[in-house]
Motif scaffolding. Sequence first.
Motif, PDB file in Angstrom:
ATOM      1  N   TYR A 110       0.834  -1.203   0.000  1.00 38.68           N
ATOM      2  CA  TYR A 110       0.000   0.000   0.000  1.00 38.68           C
ATOM      3  C   TYR A 110       0.871   1.257   0.000  1.00 38.68           C
ATOM      4  O   TYR A 110       0.597   2.217  -0.729  1.00 38.68           O
ATOM      5  CB  TYR A 110      -0.921   0.002   1.219  1.00 38.68           C
ATOM      6  N   ALA A 111       1.935   1.250   0.824  1.00 32.35           N
ATOM      7  CA  ALA A 111       2.828   2.410   0.887  1.00 32.35           C
ATOM      8  C   ALA A 111       3.505   2.643  -0.460  1.00 32.35           C
ATOM      9  O   ALA A 111       3.620   3.785  -0.927  1.00 32.35           O
ATOM     10  CB  ALA A 111       3.872   2.204   1.987  1.00 32.35           C
ATOM     11  N   ASN A 112       3.932   1.539  -1.113  1.00 33.13           N
ATOM     12  CA  ASN A 112       4.571   1.677  -2.424  1.00 33.13           C
ATOM     13  C   ASN A 112       3.590   2.176  -3.468  1.00 33.13           C
ATOM     14  O   ASN A 112       3.928   3.019  -4.316  1.00 33.13           O
ATOM     15  CB  ASN A 112       5.149   0.320  -2.867  1.00 33.13           C
ATOM     16  N   GLN A 113       2.359   1.650  -3.420  1.00 35.12           N
ATOM     17  CA  GLN A 113       1.346   2.093  -4.377  1.00 35.12           C
ATOM     18  C   GLN A 113       0.994   3.559  -4.174  1.00 35.12           C
ATOM     19  O   GLN A 113       0.786   4.294  -5.138  1.00 35.12           O
ATOM     20  CB  GLN A 113       0.102   1.217  -4.255  1.00 35.12           C
ATOM     21  N   GLU A 114       0.931   3.969  -2.909  1.00 35.50           N
ATOM     22  CA  GLU A 114       0.615   5.361  -2.611  1.00 35.50           C
ATOM     23  C   GLU A 114       1.720   6.283  -3.132  1.00 35.50           C
ATOM     24  O   GLU A 114       1.447   7.333  -3.731  1.00 35.50           O
ATOM     25  CB  GLU A 114       0.454   5.537  -1.100  1.00 35.50           C
ATOM     26  N   LYS A 115       2.983   5.878  -2.901  1.00 35.53           N
ATOM     27  CA  LYS A 115       4.109   6.663  -3.399  1.00 35.53           C
ATOM     28  C   LYS A 115       4.110   6.698  -4.915  1.00 35.53           C
ATOM     29  O   LYS A 115       4.330   7.744  -5.539  1.00 35.53           O
ATOM     30  CB  LYS A 115       5.418   6.059  -2.884  1.00 35.53           C
ATOM     31  N   GLU A 116       3.840   5.533  -5.525  1.00 37.75           N
ATOM     32  CA  GLU A 116       3.795   5.452  -6.980  1.00 37.75           C
ATOM     33  C   GLU A 116       2.673   6.318  -7.540  1.00 37.75           C
ATOM     34  O   GLU A 116       2.844   6.973  -8.574  1.00 37.75           O
ATOM     35  CB  GLU A 116       3.601   3.986  -7.383  1.00 37.75           C
ATOM     36  N   MET A 117       1.532   6.328  -6.850  1.00 40.77           N
ATOM     37  CA  MET A 117       0.410   7.133  -7.311  1.00 40.77           C
ATOM     38  C   MET A 117       0.736   8.627  -7.245  1.00 40.77           C
ATOM     39  O   MET A 117       0.405   9.384  -8.166  1.00 40.77           O
ATOM     40  CB  MET A 117      -0.832   6.827  -6.463  1.00 40.77           C
ATOM     41  N   ARG A 118       1.397   9.047  -6.144  1.00 42.05           N
ATOM     42  CA  ARG A 118       1.787  10.459  -6.043  1.00 42.05           C
ATOM     43  C   ARG A 118       2.747  10.841  -7.170  1.00 42.05           C
ATOM     44  O   ARG A 118       2.618  11.903  -7.781  1.00 42.05           O
ATOM     45  CB  ARG A 118       2.435  10.727  -4.679  1.00 42.05           C
ATOM     46  N   ASN A 119       3.723   9.959  -7.422  1.00 39.88           N
ATOM     47  CA  ASN A 119       4.671  10.232  -8.499  1.00 39.88           C
ATOM     48  C   ASN A 119       3.965  10.273  -9.842  1.00 39.88           C
ATOM     49  O   ASN A 119       4.271  11.111 -10.694  1.00 39.88           O
ATOM     50  CB  ASN A 119       5.767   9.167  -8.520  1.00 39.88           C
ATOM     51  N   MET A 120       3.014   9.350 -10.028  1.00 38.49           N
ATOM     52  CA  MET A 120       2.305   9.298 -11.298  1.00 38.49           C
ATOM     53  C   MET A 120       1.480  10.558 -11.524  1.00 38.49           C
ATOM     54  O   MET A 120       1.490  11.131 -12.613  1.00 38.49           O
ATOM     55  CB  MET A 120       1.406   8.064 -11.357  1.00 38.49           C
ATOM     56  N   LEU A 121       0.777  11.003 -10.484  1.00 43.73           N
ATOM     57  CA  LEU A 121      -0.024  12.227 -10.614  1.00 43.73           C
ATOM     58  C   LEU A 121       0.858  13.430 -10.914  1.00 43.73           C
ATOM     59  O   LEU A 121       0.501  14.302 -11.715  1.00 43.73           O
ATOM     60  CB  LEU A 121      -0.826  12.461  -9.336  1.00 43.73           C
ATOM     61  N   SER A 122       2.025  13.464 -10.267  1.00 42.72           N
ATOM     62  CA  SER A 122       2.961  14.561 -10.519  1.00 42.72           C
ATOM     63  C   SER A 122       3.445  14.530 -11.965  1.00 42.72           C
ATOM     64  O   SER A 122       3.497  15.567 -12.645  1.00 42.72           O
ATOM     65  CB  SER A 122       4.145  14.456  -9.554  1.00 42.72           C
ATOM     66  N   ASN A 123       3.781  13.336 -12.450  1.00 39.95           N
ATOM     67  CA  ASN A 123       4.265  13.209 -13.821  1.00 39.95           C
ATOM     68  C   ASN A 123       3.168  13.474 -14.839  1.00 39.95           C
ATOM     69  O   ASN A 123       3.414  14.072 -15.889  1.00 39.95           O
ATOM     70  CB  ASN A 123       4.847  11.808 -14.043  1.00 39.95           C
ATOM     71  N   ILE A 124       1.952  13.012 -14.527  1.00 37.71           N
ATOM     72  CA  ILE A 124       0.827  13.282 -15.422  1.00 37.71           C
ATOM     73  C   ILE A 124       0.617  14.789 -15.546  1.00 37.71           C
ATOM     74  O   ILE A 124       0.427  15.317 -16.653  1.00 37.71           O
ATOM     75  CB  ILE A 124      -0.456  12.606 -14.901  1.00 37.71           C
ATOM     76  N   SER A 125       0.641  15.474 -14.416  1.00 37.82           N
ATOM     77  CA  SER A 125       0.465  16.926 -14.433  1.00 37.82           C
ATOM     78  C   SER A 125       1.535  17.593 -15.287  1.00 37.82           C
ATOM     79  O   SER A 125       1.255  18.493 -16.090  1.00 37.82           O
ATOM     80  CB  SER A 125       0.523  17.483 -13.005  1.00 37.82           C
ATOM     81  N   HIS A 126       2.775  17.119 -15.132  1.00 36.52           N
ATOM     82  CA  HIS A 126       3.874  17.696 -15.903  1.00 36.52           C
ATOM     83  C   HIS A 126       3.717  17.399 -17.391  1.00 36.52           C
ATOM     84  O   HIS A 126       3.874  18.286 -18.242  1.00 36.52           O
ATOM     85  CB  HIS A 126       5.210  17.137 -15.394  1.00 36.52           C
ATOM     86  N   ASP A 127       3.376  16.135 -17.712  1.00 36.85           N
ATOM     87  CA  ASP A 127       3.262  15.742 -19.121  1.00 36.85           C
ATOM     88  C   ASP A 127       2.117  16.454 -19.829  1.00 36.85           C
ATOM     89  O   ASP A 127       2.200  16.731 -21.023  1.00 36.85           O
ATOM     90  CB  ASP A 127       3.064  14.225 -19.224  1.00 36.85           C
ATOM     91  N   LEU A 128       1.033  16.724 -19.099  1.00 32.03           N
ATOM     92  CA  LEU A 128      -0.086  17.444 -19.705  1.00 32.03           C
ATOM     93  C   LEU A 128       0.173  18.947 -19.746  1.00 32.03           C
ATOM     94  O   LEU A 128      -0.226  19.634 -20.691  1.00 32.03           O
ATOM     95  CB  LEU A 128      -1.373  17.161 -18.931  1.00 32.03           C
ATOM     96  N   LYS A 129       0.851  19.444 -18.721  1.00 32.72           N
ATOM     97  CA  LYS A 129       1.096  20.890 -18.626  1.00 32.72           C
ATOM     98  C   LYS A 129       2.005  21.380 -19.738  1.00 32.72           C
ATOM     99  O   LYS A 129       1.786  22.450 -20.312  1.00 32.72           O
ATOM    100  CB  LYS A 129       1.715  21.212 -17.268  1.00 32.72           C
ATOM    101  N   THR A 130       3.026  20.588 -20.080  1.00 37.78           N
ATOM    102  CA  THR A 130       4.008  21.038 -21.071  1.00 37.78           C
ATOM    103  C   THR A 130       3.383  21.307 -22.436  1.00 37.78           C
ATOM    104  O   THR A 130       3.522  22.426 -22.968  1.00 37.78           O
ATOM    105  CB  THR A 130       5.150  20.000 -21.193  1.00 37.78           C
ATOM    106  N   PRO A 131       2.672  20.350 -23.060  1.00 38.35           N
ATOM    107  CA  PRO A 131       2.077  20.667 -24.369  1.00 38.35           C
ATOM    108  C   PRO A 131       0.956  21.696 -24.285  1.00 38.35           C
ATOM    109  O   PRO A 131       0.782  22.501 -25.209  1.00 38.35           O
ATOM    110  CB  PRO A 131       1.542  19.306 -24.850  1.00 38.35           C
ATOM    111  N   LEU A 132       0.201  21.697 -23.180  1.00 36.84           N
ATOM    112  CA  LEU A 132      -0.874  22.682 -23.048  1.00 36.84           C
ATOM    113  C   LEU A 132      -0.310  24.101 -22.930  1.00 36.84           C
ATOM    114  O   LEU A 132      -0.914  25.059 -23.434  1.00 36.84           O
ATOM    115  CB  LEU A 132      -1.740  22.355 -21.826  1.00 36.84           C
ATOM    116  N   THR A 133       0.840  24.229 -22.279  1.00 30.64           N
ATOM    117  CA  THR A 133       1.489  25.544 -22.186  1.00 30.64           C
ATOM    118  C   THR A 133       1.889  26.040 -23.571  1.00 30.64           C
ATOM    119  O   THR A 133       1.727  27.230 -23.893  1.00 30.64           O
ATOM    120  CB  THR A 133       2.735  25.459 -21.282  1.00 30.64           C
ATOM    121  N   VAL A 134       2.379  25.116 -24.391  1.00 29.87           N
ATOM    122  CA  VAL A 134       2.736  25.482 -25.769  1.00 29.87           C
ATOM    123  C   VAL A 134       1.499  25.902 -26.554  1.00 29.87           C
ATOM    124  O   VAL A 134       1.508  26.906 -27.278  1.00 29.87           O
ATOM    125  CB  VAL A 134       3.440  24.295 -26.464  1.00 29.87           C
TER     126      VAL A 134
END
Length: 311
Positions: free
Chosen positions: A80-104
């Motif tokens: 559960y702790a690993n999944q929670e950490k992975e989920m936080r990282n994933m949400l952070s990366n998703i935000s970054h991956d979506l933010k970059t092209p949308l900013t352009v």
Amino acid sequence: MMLVLLGISTGGLALVVVILAIKLAQRSQQMNYIHLKLEHLLDQGTYERLLVFSNDAPIQQLLRDINQVLDYAHRTGARYANQEKEMRNMLSNISHDLKTPLTVVLGYSETLLHSPALTEQERESMIGKIHDKAQEVLRLIHSFFDLAKLESGDMELSMTRVNLSELCRLKMISFYEMLTGLGLEVKLDIPEGDIFVQANEEALDRVLNNLITNAMKYGSDGKMLGLSLHHTNSNGVLLEIWDQGKGIPESEHSRVFERMYTLEDSRNRQYQGSGLGLTITKRLVERMGGSIELRSVPNQRTVFSISLKPC
């Protein structure tokens, strides 16, 4: 008189009662200790096990059962702790991956709206870039959605008899112009006779597409890309896609199939993928009853091997 007839004297009976009383007291103390220790372990959330020295068989069995439950709880908590950490990282990366092209997209849109002096050629160029970035966002969203369906079991894969030899040939032909354009030498090792597997053709096509694209992106510096297909000694089918690029350090091998892991630290920083391609590939292969593994010796050979069931 009755006690004597039964072969038990009054003194012997008293001794039995004393021994039973002592055993009951010991068991009571041990049970109380187990209760307090277990309460402490649960409060502290530690990874200890219950240890009680006892020759009482029921107590020993109880301890074994409790320790099994504790081990299971600890493993579940760690997952559960690993999944929670992975989920936080994933949400952070998703935000970054979506933010970059949308900013352009927003940047070019602002320029188009507020710069009437732009030439027609400049406008067409910006509109083209907006379109490309919007497509990138759409691909990301589709990848997130597909992975969610795969992991929830909502994506149905109908299994049929697939000619993997022909599928591999067609896929490499479709990529040939891109591969040669990158200066990559292509090596194919596909038997003349057709090899059939039990799989979903659309899913298998996507797996091939992901692995070939991955090799092109991260292994092009080795100037070679290969695909081999053959039967194994264990009556299976082995598909391998390999390159001779910078490779992946052994310490990273267990992470390449994680969600949002883009390999940028271990391979070519020029490319920034969504980090979902290999995760989706692994899920698809497993849903088809197969397995996938990675072997990599940097600058010599990096291989993704897929084992499938013949048909």
